[in-house]
Design a protein around this motif. Structure first.
Motif, PDB file in Angstrom:
ATOM      1  N   VAL A  59       0.856  -1.185   0.000  1.00 18.31           N
ATOM      2  CA  VAL A  59       0.000   0.000   0.000  1.00 18.31           C
ATOM      3  C   VAL A  59       0.892   1.235   0.000  1.00 18.31           C
ATOM      4  CG1 VAL A  59      -1.767   1.269   1.259  1.00 18.31           C
ATOM      5  CG2 VAL A  59      -1.817  -1.212   1.257  1.00 18.31           C
ATOM      6  N   LEU A  60       0.579   2.179  -0.878  1.00 19.51           N
ATOM      7  CA  LEU A  60       1.306   3.439  -0.987  1.00 19.51           C
ATOM      8  C   LEU A  60       0.418   4.562  -0.478  1.00 19.51           C
ATOM      9  CD1 LEU A  60       3.731   5.121  -2.140  1.00 19.51           C
ATOM     10  CD2 LEU A  60       2.405   5.271  -4.246  1.00 19.51           C
ATOM     11  N   ALA A  61       0.905   5.346   0.471  1.00 16.94           N
ATOM     12  CA  ALA A  61       0.168   6.517   0.961  1.00 16.94           C
ATOM     13  C   ALA A  61       0.304   7.637  -0.066  1.00 16.94           C
ATOM     14  CB  ALA A  61       0.723   6.960   2.310  1.00 16.94           C
ATOM     15  N   ILE A  62      -0.825   8.206  -0.461  1.00 17.17           N
ATOM     16  CA  ILE A  62      -0.831   9.261  -1.472  1.00 17.17           C
ATOM     17  C   ILE A  62      -1.028  10.633  -0.852  1.00 17.17           C
ATOM     18  CG2 ILE A  62      -2.079  10.172  -3.467  1.00 17.17           C
ATOM     19  CD1 ILE A  62      -2.504   7.312  -4.367  1.00 17.17           C
ATOM     20  N   GLY A  63      -1.954  10.751   0.076  1.00 18.00           N
ATOM     21  CA  GLY A  63      -2.209  12.047   0.690  1.00 18.00           C
ATOM     22  C   GLY A  63      -3.478  12.016   1.518  1.00 18.00           C
ATOM     23  N   VAL A  64      -3.828  13.184   2.048  1.00 14.68           N
ATOM     24  CA  VAL A  64      -4.996  13.331   2.899  1.00 14.68           C
ATOM     25  C   VAL A  64      -6.007  14.222   2.190  1.00 14.68           C
ATOM     26  CG1 VAL A  64      -5.813  14.152   5.144  1.00 14.68           C
ATOM     27  CG2 VAL A  64      -3.581  13.078   4.959  1.00 14.68           C
ATOM     28  N   TYR A  65      -7.258  13.776   2.175  1.00 15.22           N
ATOM     29  CA  TYR A  65      -8.336  14.567   1.593  1.00 15.22           C
ATOM     30  C   TYR A  65      -8.767  15.601   2.617  1.00 15.22           C
ATOM     31  CZ  TYR A  65     -12.758  15.725  -0.612  1.00 15.22           C
ATOM     32  OH  TYR A  65     -13.788  16.399  -1.204  1.00 15.22           O
ATOM     33  N   PRO A  66      -8.992  16.841   2.295  1.00 10.07           N
ATOM     34  CA  PRO A  66      -9.146  17.475   0.998  1.00 10.07           C
ATOM     35  C   PRO A  66      -7.865  18.108   0.444  1.00 10.07           C
ATOM     36  CG  PRO A  66      -9.961  18.972   2.651  1.00 10.07           C
ATOM     37  CD  PRO A  66      -9.508  17.727   3.373  1.00 10.07           C
ATOM     38  N   ALA A  67      -6.767  18.069   1.193  1.00  8.41           N
ATOM     39  CA  ALA A  67      -5.519  18.645   0.687  1.00  8.41           C
ATOM     40  C   ALA A  67      -5.119  17.997  -0.630  1.00  8.41           C
ATOM     41  CB  ALA A  67      -4.405  18.493   1.720  1.00  8.41           C
ATOM     42  N   THR A  68      -5.326  16.700  -0.742  1.00  6.08           N
ATOM     43  CA  THR A  68      -5.123  15.975  -1.989  1.00  6.08           C
ATOM     44  C   THR A  68      -6.504  15.599  -2.509  1.00  6.08           C
ATOM     45  OG1 THR A  68      -3.040  15.069  -1.154  1.00  6.08           O
ATOM     46  CG2 THR A  68      -4.022  13.971  -3.057  1.00  6.08           C
ATOM     47  N   GLY A  69      -6.905  16.247  -3.569  1.00  5.67           N
ATOM     48  CA  GLY A  69      -8.238  16.021  -4.120  1.00  5.67           C
ATOM     49  C   GLY A  69      -8.319  14.745  -4.939  1.00  5.67           C
ATOM     50  N   LEU A  70      -9.508  14.476  -5.430  1.00  4.72           N
ATOM     51  CA  LEU A  70      -9.754  13.271  -6.214  1.00  4.72           C
ATOM     52  C   LEU A  70      -8.900  13.242  -7.475  1.00  4.72           C
ATOM     53  CD1 LEU A  70     -11.370  10.678  -6.637  1.00  4.72           C
ATOM     54  CD2 LEU A  70     -13.217  12.049  -7.592  1.00  4.72           C
ATOM     55  N   ARG A  71      -8.807  14.358  -8.179  1.00  3.41           N
ATOM     56  CA  ARG A  71      -8.009  14.412  -9.408  1.00  3.41           C
ATOM     57  C   ARG A  71      -6.524  14.161  -9.123  1.00  3.41           C
ATOM     58  NH1 ARG A  71      -8.980  19.580 -12.078  1.00  3.41           N
ATOM     59  NH2 ARG A  71     -10.749  18.523 -12.996  1.00  3.41           N
ATOM     60  N   GLU A  72      -5.996  14.806  -8.076  1.00  7.55           N
ATOM     61  CA  GLU A  72      -4.577  14.613  -7.730  1.00  7.55           C
ATOM     62  C   GLU A  72      -4.306  13.172  -7.308  1.00  7.55           C
ATOM     63  OE1 GLU A  72      -6.412  17.051  -6.229  1.00  7.55           O
ATOM     64  OE2 GLU A  72      -5.605  18.888  -7.118  1.00  7.55           O
ATOM     65  N   ALA A  73      -5.248  12.571  -6.578  1.00 12.16           N
ATOM     66  CA  ALA A  73      -5.074  11.183  -6.149  1.00 12.16           C
ATOM     67  C   ALA A  73      -5.050  10.252  -7.357  1.00 12.16           C
ATOM     68  CB  ALA A  73      -6.187  10.789  -5.187  1.00 12.16           C
ATOM     69  N   ARG A  74      -5.919  10.508  -8.326  1.00 19.12           N
ATOM     70  CA  ARG A  74      -5.929   9.676  -9.537  1.00 19.12           C
ATOM     71  C   ARG A  74      -4.637   9.861 -10.332  1.00 19.12           C
ATOM     72  NH1 ARG A  74     -12.251  10.785 -11.161  1.00 19.12           N
ATOM     73  NH2 ARG A  74     -13.113   9.177  -9.800  1.00 19.12           N
ATOM     74  N   GLU A  75      -4.127  11.091 -10.395  1.00 19.62           N
ATOM     75  CA  GLU A  75      -2.863  11.334 -11.096  1.00 19.62           C
ATOM     76  C   GLU A  75      -1.711  10.613 -10.395  1.00 19.62           C
ATOM     77  OE1 GLU A  75      -2.631  15.588 -11.195  1.00 19.62           O
ATOM     78  OE2 GLU A  75      -4.119  15.762 -12.797  1.00 19.62           O
ATOM     79  N   ALA A  76      -1.705  10.630  -9.067  1.00 19.08           N
ATOM     80  CA  ALA A  76      -0.660   9.930  -8.307  1.00 19.08           C
ATOM     81  C   ALA A  76      -0.762   8.422  -8.525  1.00 19.08           C
ATOM     82  CB  ALA A  76      -0.779  10.260  -6.822  1.00 19.08           C
ATOM     83  N   ARG A  77      -2.000   7.897  -8.580  1.00 15.21           N
ATOM     84  CA  ARG A  77      -2.198   6.469  -8.854  1.00 15.21           C
ATOM     85  C   ARG A  77      -1.647   6.117 -10.223  1.00 15.21           C
ATOM     86  NH1 ARG A  77      -7.998   5.165 -10.341  1.00 15.21           N
ATOM     87  NH2 ARG A  77      -7.275   6.492 -12.030  1.00 15.21           N
ATOM     88  N   ASP A  78      -1.943   6.949 -11.224  1.00 18.61           N
ATOM     89  CA  ASP A  78      -1.469   6.685 -12.583  1.00 18.61           C
ATOM     90  C   ASP A  78       0.053   6.732 -12.656  1.00 18.61           C
ATOM     91  OD1 ASP A  78      -4.114   6.414 -13.306  1.00 18.61           O
ATOM     92  OD2 ASP A  78      -4.268   8.431 -14.170  1.00 18.61           O
ATOM     93  N   ALA A  79       0.665   7.677 -11.939  1.00 20.25           N
ATOM     94  CA  ALA A  79       2.128   7.754 -11.904  1.00 20.25           C
ATOM     95  C   ALA A  79       2.711   6.502 -11.248  1.00 20.25           C
ATOM     96  CB  ALA A  79       2.572   9.009 -11.154  1.00 20.25           C
ATOM     97  N   ALA A  80       2.077   6.034 -10.172  1.00 21.41           N
ATOM     98  CA  ALA A  80       2.542   4.824  -9.489  1.00 21.41           C
ATOM     99  C   ALA A  80       2.397   3.608 -10.396  1.00 21.41           C
ATOM    100  CB  ALA A  80       1.771   4.620  -8.189  1.00 21.41           C
ATOM    101  N   LYS A  81       1.321   3.561 -11.165  1.00 19.43           N
ATOM    102  CA  LYS A  81       1.123   2.437 -12.088  1.00 19.43           C
ATOM    103  C   LYS A  81       2.189   2.446 -13.189  1.00 19.43           C
ATOM    104  CE  LYS A  81      -2.898   0.927 -13.161  1.00 19.43           C
ATOM    105  NZ  LYS A  81      -3.638  -0.202 -12.672  1.00 19.43           N
ATOM    106  N   ARG A  82       2.606   3.642 -13.631  1.00 17.37           N
ATOM    107  CA  ARG A  82       3.685   3.719 -14.624  1.00 17.37           C
ATOM    108  C   ARG A  82       4.986   3.183 -14.046  1.00 17.37           C
ATOM    109  NH1 ARG A  82       0.800   8.382 -15.997  1.00 17.37           N
ATOM    110  NH2 ARG A  82       2.052   9.727 -14.650  1.00 17.37           N
ATOM    111  N   LEU A  83       5.260   3.504 -12.777  1.00 13.51           N
ATOM    112  CA  LEU A  83       6.460   2.978 -12.131  1.00 13.51           C
ATOM    113  C   LEU A  83       6.387   1.451 -12.029  1.00 13.51           C
ATOM    114  CD1 LEU A  83       7.021   5.568  -9.264  1.00 13.51           C
ATOM    115  CD2 LEU A  83       8.481   5.201 -11.260  1.00 13.51           C
ATOM    116  N   LEU A  84       5.227   0.934 -11.679  1.00 18.49           N
ATOM    117  CA  LEU A  84       5.051  -0.520 -11.607  1.00 18.49           C
ATOM    118  C   LEU A  84       5.273  -1.167 -12.963  1.00 18.49           C
ATOM    119  CD1 LEU A  84       1.954  -0.848  -9.261  1.00 18.49           C
ATOM    120  CD2 LEU A  84       4.251  -1.747  -8.834  1.00 18.49           C
TER     121      LEU A  84
END
Length: 148
Positions: A59-84
């Motif tokens: 499990v990778l910690a991405i951030g805390v809502y609302p400081a990290t919004g839904l769009r930013e969380a999805r972008e971080a997920r996509d970046a993590a998937k590229r690394l994988l």
């Protein structure tokens, strides 16, 4: 009461996230592709990315809502998937980036000047010497403080 969306295939909406209420235990809401919103009993909403690497669940910690919004969380997920996809562990990549940033900040003129002042204080230098050194460093700080 918030519904647990871990079993559905529909992505989260901002309205669902904002209106989710905490319960007695941790509640996980799934957005898809491993992105989860963990609603803690204390009301904190934390983004997590669940993935498998070498057969291990991580499990990778991405951030805390609302400081990290839904769009930013999805972008971080996509970046993590590229690394994988490149065979890298996103958690290790995040730790390395954090360490590199800390090392870069530790080697600035400002940081080294502060270390020098602390060293001189530990050596019990005269107050006049310390004040002169602080004065000289204060003249240089505006121009070269953040430089490495």
């Amino acid at each position: 009461m918030a519904t647990n969306k871990t079993d559905t295939n529909m992505p989260l909406t901002d309205m669902e996230i904002r209106t989710a209420k905490p319960g007695a235990r941790l509640v996980k809401f799934s957005d898809g592709d491993g992105l989860q919103l963990w609603l803690m009993p204390d009301g904190a909403k934390r983004w997590r990315f669940a993935y498998r690497l070498a057969g291990l669940q991580k499990v990778l910690a991405i951030g805390v809502y609302p400081a990290t919004g839904l769009r930013e969380a999805r972008e971080a997920r996509d970046a993590a998937k590229r690394l994988l996809a490149d065979g890298q562990d996103p958690a290790i990549a995040k730790k390395l980036a954090k360490a590199a940033k800390a090392a870069a900040n530790a080697n600035t003129f400002e940081a080294i000047a502060a270390e020098l002042l602390d060293k001189k204080r530990r050596e019990a230098k005269a107050e006049k010497t310390l004040s002169k050194l602080e004065w000289l460093l204060s003249l240089a700080r505006p121009a070269i403080g953040p430089r490495q």
